[in-house]
Design an enzyme around this catalytic site. Structure first.
Site, mmCIF file in Angstrom:
data_model
loop_
_atom_site.group_PDB
_atom_site.id
_atom_site.type_symbol
_atom_site.label_atom_id
_atom_site.label_comp_id
_atom_site.label_asym_id
_atom_site.label_seq_id
_atom_site.Cartn_x
_atom_site.Cartn_y
_atom_site.Cartn_z
ATOM 1 N N TYR A 20 0.824 -1.214 0.000
ATOM 2 C CA TYR A 20 0.000 0.000 0.000
ATOM 3 C C TYR A 20 0.856 1.262 0.000
ATOM 4 C CZ TYR A 20 -4.709 -1.855 0.732
ATOM 5 O OH TYR A 20 -5.928 -2.454 0.567
ATOM 6 N N LYS A 39 3.094 -15.350 2.111
ATOM 7 C CA LYS A 39 3.426 -16.148 0.929
ATOM 8 C C LYS A 39 4.935 -16.384 0.954
ATOM 9 C CE LYS A 39 1.428 -17.266 -2.506
ATOM 10 N NZ LYS A 39 0.926 -18.630 -2.892
ATOM 11 N N ASP A 99 -3.106 -18.069 0.225
ATOM 12 C CA ASP A 99 -4.126 -18.700 -0.628
ATOM 13 C C ASP A 99 -4.832 -19.824 0.135
ATOM 14 O OD1 ASP A 99 -1.718 -20.088 -0.635
ATOM 15 O OD2 ASP A 99 -1.848 -20.688 -2.741
ATOM 16 N N ASP A 116 -6.341 -7.048 3.878
ATOM 17 C CA ASP A 116 -7.474 -6.383 3.227
ATOM 18 C C ASP A 116 -8.412 -7.434 2.641
ATOM 19 O OD1 ASP A 116 -8.984 -4.241 2.050
ATOM 20 O OD2 ASP A 116 -8.008 -4.682 0.141
HETATM 21 C C1 IPM Z 1 -10.378 -1.297 3.849
HETATM 22 C C2 IPM Z 1 -10.635 -0.633 2.529
HETATM 23 C C3 IPM Z 1 -9.485 0.305 2.234
HETATM 24 C C4 IPM Z 1 -8.221 -0.535 2.080
HETATM 25 C C5 IPM Z 1 -9.719 1.209 1.021
HETATM 26 C C6 IPM Z 1 -10.983 2.019 1.163
HETATM 27 C C7 IPM Z 1 -8.550 2.114 0.758
HETATM 28 O O1 IPM Z 1 -10.804 -1.598 1.549
HETATM 29 O O2 IPM Z 1 -10.261 -0.565 4.867
HETATM 30 O O3 IPM Z 1 -10.296 -2.518 3.894
HETATM 31 O O4 IPM Z 1 -7.934 -1.041 1.000
HETATM 32 O O5 IPM Z 1 -7.503 -0.666 3.073
HETATM 33 MG MG MG Z 2 -10.845 -3.572 2.252
#
Ligand code: IPM
Ligand code: MG
Length: 378
Positions: A148, A199, A231, A255
């Site tokens: 990210y 992974k 996975d 996520d």
């Molecule tokens: C989450 C959301 C966020 C992320 C988005 C809105 C940026 O999907 O909090 O899980 O990807 O972290």
């Molecule tokens: Mg999310």
């Protein structure tokens, strides 16, 4: 019932955001006021803009002034952001950047996402009821590093004239170790098992993740550590979810797996989350609380939103920021009662069953708090 001896006022920054955000936040403020009146808390609430609401007012998904307020607060209560109105904006200016910027600036590396099954809603899940009855998983997602945020990243035209894009997945050992420690600490208060997900068979970051998780695990001999590839974890979550207690994993896997786990429960609108800079419980460390679900622009303003995900997020704030586990237990118990008594917003109502509004659902929670707390002076 535990009364609050520390009468210090907690500073809470409230960021309602977009869509149903303002509705669910305003109902949660009623619950906060109940705890002030009946349990002696004091909350200094300041409201700010985030997401599309901030874009409309300032051109940015969150301003530096709001970020500074967030850093200085004892807790941030976040609604939800985003909507079709802002979908066409370039990524850097989209509503989602507001929450990403808060996570990073506040250093909220431990994102706690419980996936808890309410027995009364078993039938709302897509998986067989016996697989999820009693389900109680805590996903601890690393939220300030990994793909990210790592550099370099680009979407560009290469020397050969082809468009190409890349992201970088990077983790330091410190970044892995601290989120693992949070997971092990949490496991101590639960059933004592951590599953670390990576992974390691494919990625360098995965190999380091596994090594560091193992090293941290050695400092917690009372907690059983297992490892799983991401996975396989996705598959096991669907096949046999109850094998998990605490799952700790990186930003991207977290996520994805947390959405899968939330969907398993069949009660997305009820699930809270906490984003913490470590486990502190005294309100001295930064924290943000938000429901798992999104801004649901399709039902915004119709009174159909379920406020419980946000109300339980405030419950997590009671536990992790306001050092009030007794109050958190009370609130969770009140919500369970309401769900058990059959009160339903449309998202959790069976077809043909009459549903209540966002406000009526909150009324029911407040009534349950009163019943469970007959000594409360309100
Ligand atoms: C989450 C959301 C966020 C992320 C988005 C809105 C940026 O999907 O909090 O899980 O990807 O972290
Ligand atoms: Mg999310």
């Amino acid at each position: 019932m535990v009364a609050v001896s520390d009468s210090r006022a907690f500073r809470v920054l409230v960021l309602p955001g977009d869509g149903i955000g303002p509705e669910i936040i305003s109902q949660t403020l009623r619950v906060m006021r109940w705890f002030e009146a009946a349990r002696g808390f004091r909350f200094e609430v300041v409201e700010g803009l985030a997401g599309g609401a901030s874009i409309d007012a300032t051109g940015e998904p969150i301003t530096q002034a709001v970020v500074d307020q967030a850093v200085a607060s004892d807790a941030v209560l976040f609604g939800a952001v985003g909507g079709p109105k802002w979908d066409a904006l370039p990524r850097a200016r989209r509503p989602e950047m507001g929450i990403l910027r808060l996570r990073q600036t506040m250093d909220l590396y431990a994102n706690l996402r419980p996936a808890v099954c309410f027995d009364e809603l078993l039938d709302a899940s897509a998986v067989k009821p016996e697989l999820i009855a009693g389900l109680d998983i805590m996903i601890v997602r690393e939220a300030t590093a990994g793909v990210y945020f790592s550099l370099p990243r680009a979407n560009e035209t290469g020397p050969d004239g082809q468009r190409r894009a890349y992201d970088t997945q990077a983790y330091t050992e410190a970044e892995i170790a601290r989120v693992c420690r949070t997971a092990f600490e949490l496991a101590r208060g639960r059933s004592g098992r951590v599953c670390s997900v990576d992974k390691a068979n494919v990625m360098e970051t995965g190999a380091l993740w596994r090594t560091v998780a193992t090293e941290v695990g050695a400092q917690y001999p009372d907690v059983a550590l297992s490892h799983m590839y991401a996975d396989n974890c996705a598959m096991q979550l669907v096949r046999r979810p109850k094998q998990f207690d605490v799952i700790v994993t990186d930003n991207l896997f977290g996520d994805i797996l947390s959405d899968a786990a939330a969907a398993l429960t069949g009660s997305l609108g009820l699930l809270p989350s906490a984003s913490l800079a470590g486990l502190d419980h005294t309100g001295r460390s930064r924290a943000l609380y938000e429901p798992i679900h999104g801004s649901a622009p399709d039902i915004a303003g119709t009174g159909k939103a379920n406020p419980i995900g946000t109300i339980l997020s405030f419950g997590m704030a009671l536990r992790h920021s306001f050092n009030a586990p007794g109050a958190a237990d009370l609130l969770e118990q009140a919500v369970r009662r309401v769900v058990a008594s059959g009160v339903r917003t449309p998202d959790i109502a069976a077809p043909g069953v009459a549903a209540v509004s966002t406000i009526q659902m909150t009324d029911a929670v407040l009534a349950a708090l009163d019943t469970l707390s007959p000594d409360a002076k309100r």
